[in-house]
Design an enzyme around this catalytic site. Structure first.
Site, mmCIF file in Angstrom:
data_model
loop_
_atom_site.group_PDB
_atom_site.id
_atom_site.type_symbol
_atom_site.label_atom_id
_atom_site.label_comp_id
_atom_site.label_asym_id
_atom_site.label_seq_id
_atom_site.Cartn_x
_atom_site.Cartn_y
_atom_site.Cartn_z
ATOM 1 N N TYR A 92 0.848 -1.200 0.000
ATOM 2 C CA TYR A 92 0.000 0.000 0.000
ATOM 3 C C TYR A 92 0.878 1.242 0.000
ATOM 4 O O TYR A 92 1.696 1.451 0.901
ATOM 5 C CB TYR A 92 -0.900 -0.002 1.238
ATOM 6 C CG TYR A 92 -1.997 1.020 1.181
ATOM 7 C CD1 TYR A 92 -3.225 0.700 0.610
ATOM 8 C CD2 TYR A 92 -1.830 2.299 1.679
ATOM 9 C CE1 TYR A 92 -4.243 1.630 0.540
ATOM 10 C CE2 TYR A 92 -2.844 3.238 1.617
ATOM 11 C CZ TYR A 92 -4.045 2.899 1.049
ATOM 12 O OH TYR A 92 -5.052 3.824 0.985
ATOM 13 N N TYR A 140 -5.003 5.100 -8.064
ATOM 14 C CA TYR A 140 -5.333 5.025 -6.636
ATOM 15 C C TYR A 140 -6.768 4.541 -6.493
ATOM 16 O O TYR A 140 -7.713 5.320 -6.571
ATOM 17 C CB TYR A 140 -5.162 6.401 -5.997
ATOM 18 C CG TYR A 140 -5.545 6.484 -4.529
ATOM 19 C CD1 TYR A 140 -4.646 6.140 -3.533
ATOM 20 C CD2 TYR A 140 -6.821 6.919 -4.150
ATOM 21 C CE1 TYR A 140 -5.002 6.228 -2.186
ATOM 22 C CE2 TYR A 140 -7.177 7.006 -2.820
ATOM 23 C CZ TYR A 140 -6.261 6.657 -1.843
ATOM 24 O OH TYR A 140 -6.616 6.754 -0.522
#
Lengths: 415, 136
Positions: free
Chosen positions: A318, A368
């Site tokens: 992440y 994203y």
């Protein structure tokens, strides 16, 4: 007045205390379908339309039809409600609805909920989705409070402790962590820059990435404008309009479906001692500024998987910010605490390194989708279909772990 | 650095769990919540996670701290905060586990772990907040 509790203090809280033997889910479920829309700055479509497209692609990729889906899991920050998608796709057999978060913490935990629903007999095929107009619609990097707002904070948010000081965005929060990492361990901007550059290199081989066709070297990285020092423009992730979806079912059923199954070796979510109440920025009220909940998540995940960092062939970490990756490389045990800077500078995260990361470009250069595109890319690695395929990859770590709590999973091939 | 284009962002000052911090700031005092068992509660909660009591009190501290981290914000976002400005994060001298934020104008010259001291900024007639600056 509350009943007094017997406790030895916060340190008595268990970390990774749930025994692997008590949760038998190893390799029992698989991701069998993946879907992705185009990633753009302006989709021109609603988040529901994006979610529908990604979901139909995932269901079709799994060799199923919508009526086969009997479970659905949503991220708490998604604008698309489960009922929106159930209605629009005609998912008339739903018997399990789940939700997880906050935000980017959700994706691996959402898959974990799908696994739990399946293993407990509440569902047999679960749709997991994430959809956002993150650039043209609601932008997560915007200041936290409009200027004409009434007073900020209160009611358990604790926003009164940071918003009046101009601490307004996640990037500023991670900048404070990055600074302390530099103070404590001598990490340099040149080292930190290797992370966005690696992600950009991967994106340049992935035609679907938002930053495809825009090569970036160290001079480009260092020369970009400072946003909140020591973090520069390219230390920040992209803002994306797009959606991803997954279908999870049993490993047994997966073997009868068209795609090679990406077995869910293990999944875990965990909080941590001294987690702190309040919104987001309370992470900086914790004693350590340079560890994330990745540390307890990693311990529990590896215990459940019966694997360790050395067993991981490729990782999708992440990456809301470059520093987030650096901290996770340490917290998951790919290198020692404090050595993240030299670890990435040595090329360890490149395709031919010891732990290639973010092979589609990650949040820093692919797009994203709040952690969900990392799971989709993890499945591609296990199938052998990534545009940056790691030869012979049999295991992939995927993390959804920026701030407390956190979650992560390990995928593996059915070999 | 330009002038703010919006009034200051005022905190809620009467929250059940955090109000006393701002009441104390208004009279020029820095306080932290301490339970009868000795546990310092920050961020403050009425219920003590260590002993289960709700009988904590707010006690004055010296207002001395050290600088844990800082960031100079150069990307303009909120009209109340014209860039550049610098967010500081400090650790209290008596209770190092207690971290607090402050804001300095511009791009000050700062050093890790340097001594810092509290001052109180009056944001409105009835609102003051603790602020932090290098100890003089």
């Amino acid at each position: 007045m509350f009943r007094k509790v017997q406790r030895q203090g916060p340190a008595a809280g268990r970390v990774a205390g749930v025994s692997a033997e008590l949760y038998d889910h190893r390799d029992r479920c698989a991701i069998v379908g993946i879907g992705a829309t185009e990633f753009s700055k302006d989709s021109g479509r609603s988040t529901l339309t994006l979610a529908v497209e990604a979901s139909l692609e995932a269901i079709g990729d799994a060799g199923l039809v919508p009526i086969d889906i009997d479970g659905i899991v949503r991220c708490d920050m998604d604008d698309v409600r489960t009922s929106d998608l159930i209605h629009t796709l005609g998912l008339d057999n739903i018997s399990y609805l789940g939700e997880n978060g906050p935000g980017g913490v959700a994706p691996a935990a959402m898959v974990g909920q799908a696994v739990a629903a399946i293993l407990s007999g509440q569902a047999t095929a679960v749709l997991v989705y994430r959809s956002l107009n993150g650039r043209s619609g609601r932008r997560y990097g915007a200041a936290s409070q409009a200027s004409d707002a009434p007073r900020v904070g209160g009611n358990g948010t604790y926003d009164e402790y940071w918003l009046p000081y101009g601490l307004q965005t996640p990037g500023q929060c991670f900048a404070l962590m990055a600074r302390r990492h530099m103070i404590d361990f001598g990490t340099t901007p040149d080292q930190l820059g290797r992370i966005p550059i690696a992600c950009r290199n991967r994106a340049n081989a992935n035609p679907a990435a938002q930053m495809h066709g825009r090569p970036m070297g160290l001079d480009d990285y260092l020369g970009a404008r400072m946003i909140s020092d020591p973090l520069r423009l390219f230390d920040f992730c992209l803002e994306t309009d797009g959606a991803n979806a997954l279908v999870v079912t049993t490993a047994e059923r997966a073997r009868d479906l068209p795609r090679p199954p990406a077995l869910i070796r293990a999944v875990a979510q965990a909080s941590l001692p001294d987690v702190q109440p309040g919104n987001f920025y309370s992470v900086l009220m914790r004693e350590s500024l340079t560890t994330l909940p990745a540390a307890p998540v990693g311990r529990l995940l590896f215990e459940r998987a019966g694997l360790g960092p050395d067993d991981i062939d490729v990782a999708q970490l992440y990456d809301c910010f470059s520093i987030t990756v650096l901290l996770q490389l340490e917290d998951y045990g790919f290198c020692a605490k404090g050595e993240g800077g030299s670890f990435v500078a040595d090329g360890s995260i490149e395709l031919d390194g010891s732990i290639p990361i973010n092979t589609a470009g990650g949040h820093l250069s692919e797009g994203y989708i709040h952690g969900m595109n990392h799971i989709v890319e993890g499945v591609r690695q296990i199938r052998g279909t990534s545009t940056n395929q790691v030869p012979g990859a049999e295991t992939c770590l995927v993390t959804s772990t920026a701030l407390p709590p956190g979650s992560a999973l390990i995928l593996r091939g059915d070999g | 650095m330009s002038e703010p284009e919006a009034p200051p962002l005022l905190p809620v000052t009467d929250d059940h769990d955090t109000g006393p911090l701002f009441e104390a700031a208004a009279r020029g005092e820095l306080v932290v919540r301490v339970c009868a068992c000795g546990e310092v509660s920050h961020l403050p909660t009425s219920y003590c996670r260590r002993c289960g009591s709700s009988e904590g009190t707010w006690r004055p501290v010296s207002g001395r701290a050290t600088l844990l981290s800082w960031t100079t914000v150069t990307h303009q976002l909120h009209p109340a905060f014209p860039t550049p400005y610098t967010i500081v994060l400090v650790s209290l001298e008596e209770h190092p586990q207690v971290h607090m934020f402050g804001q300095l104008a511009g791009t000050p010259d700062l050093t890790a772990d340097q001594p810092m001291e509290v001052w109180f900024q009056q944001l409105a007639e009835d609102v003051a907040i603790p602020q932090w600056r290098p100890a003089g």
